[in-house]
Scaffold this motif. Structure first.
Motif, PDB file in Angstrom:
ATOM      1  N   CYS A   1       0.823  -1.210   0.000  1.00 52.02           N
ATOM      2  CA  CYS A   1       0.000   0.000   0.000  1.00 52.02           C
ATOM      3  C   CYS A   1       0.862   1.268   0.000  1.00 52.02           C
ATOM      4  CB  CYS A   1      -0.922  -0.005   1.219  1.00 52.02           C
ATOM      5  SG  CYS A   1      -2.065  -1.410   1.220  1.00 52.02           S
TER       6      CYS A   1
ATOM      7  N   HIS B   1      -1.516  -4.822  -7.627  1.00 54.26           N
ATOM      8  CA  HIS B   1      -1.834  -4.566  -6.217  1.00 54.26           C
ATOM      9  C   HIS B   1      -3.314  -4.240  -6.038  1.00 54.26           C
ATOM     10  CE1 HIS B   1      -1.306  -3.377  -2.046  1.00 54.26           C
ATOM     11  NE2 HIS B   1      -2.099  -2.376  -2.316  1.00 54.26           N
TER      12      HIS B   1
ATOM     13  N   CYS C   1      -5.957  -5.757  -3.469  1.00 53.63           N
ATOM     14  CA  CYS C   1      -6.226  -4.881  -2.326  1.00 53.63           C
ATOM     15  C   CYS C   1      -7.418  -3.998  -2.655  1.00 53.63           C
ATOM     16  CB  CYS C   1      -4.997  -4.031  -2.003  1.00 53.63           C
ATOM     17  SG  CYS C   1      -5.235  -2.962  -0.571  1.00 53.63           S
TER      18      CYS C   1
ATOM     19  N   CYS D   1      -7.156  -0.116  -1.797  1.00 48.63           N
ATOM     20  CA  CYS D   1      -6.388   0.707  -2.728  1.00 48.63           C
ATOM     21  C   CYS D   1      -7.150   0.894  -4.031  1.00 48.63           C
ATOM     22  CB  CYS D   1      -5.011   0.086  -2.994  1.00 48.63           C
ATOM     23  SG  CYS D   1      -3.862   0.346  -1.631  1.00 48.63           S
TER      24      CYS D   1
ATOM     25  N   CYS E   1      -6.184   0.044   5.146  1.00 45.00           N
ATOM     26  CA  CYS E   1      -5.388  -1.169   5.039  1.00 45.00           C
ATOM     27  C   CYS E   1      -5.028  -1.707   6.420  1.00 45.00           C
ATOM     28  CB  CYS E   1      -4.135  -0.920   4.211  1.00 45.00           C
ATOM     29  SG  CYS E   1      -4.514  -0.703   2.447  1.00 45.00           S
TER      30      CYS E   1
END
Ligand SMILES: [Zn+2]
Length: 80
Positions: A3, A29, A33, A36, A74
Motif C-alpha cells: 500500500c 496490487h 487490495c 487501494c 489497510c
C-alpha cells in the motif's frame, strides 16, 4: 508492491509518468487490495472533476488525504 509503494507512485500514475512495469505492479496490487482499488477509483473521479481541460497536478494536500485514507483502511483490513 504494498500500500505504501502504491501511494508513493500515485502521483506519477495520474500524471502518466509510470513505467509499464510499475503500472503493471500497481494494477496487480489493486486487484488484490480492495481498499487501494477504491482509493484509486475515487481519486480518478476526483481528478476528472478538477481537471476541466487544464493540466492537473496531484496536490500535496490530496496526497496527504489519500495516504491517511489508504493506511487507515489497510490497517483496519489487517486486523480483521
Ligand atoms: Zn493496498
Amino acid at each position: 508492491m504494498n500500500c505504501t509503494d502504491l501511494l508513493s507512485h500515485l502521483g506519477d500514475y495520474f500524471d502518466d509518468q509510470l513505467t509499464a512495469d510499475l503500472r503493471e505492479e500497481l494494477r496487480a496490487h489493486t486487484s488484490t487490495c480492495q481498499h487501494c482499488k477504491v482509493v484509486l477509483d475515487t481519486t480518478r473521479q476526483t481528478i476528472a472533476v478538477y481537471k476541466g481541460g487544464e493540466v492537473y497536478e496531484v496536490s500535496t494536500e490530496l496526497r496527504e488525504r489519500l495516504h491517511t485514507a489508504i493506511m487507515s483502511k489497510c490497517l483496519q483490513a489487517k486486523t480483521h
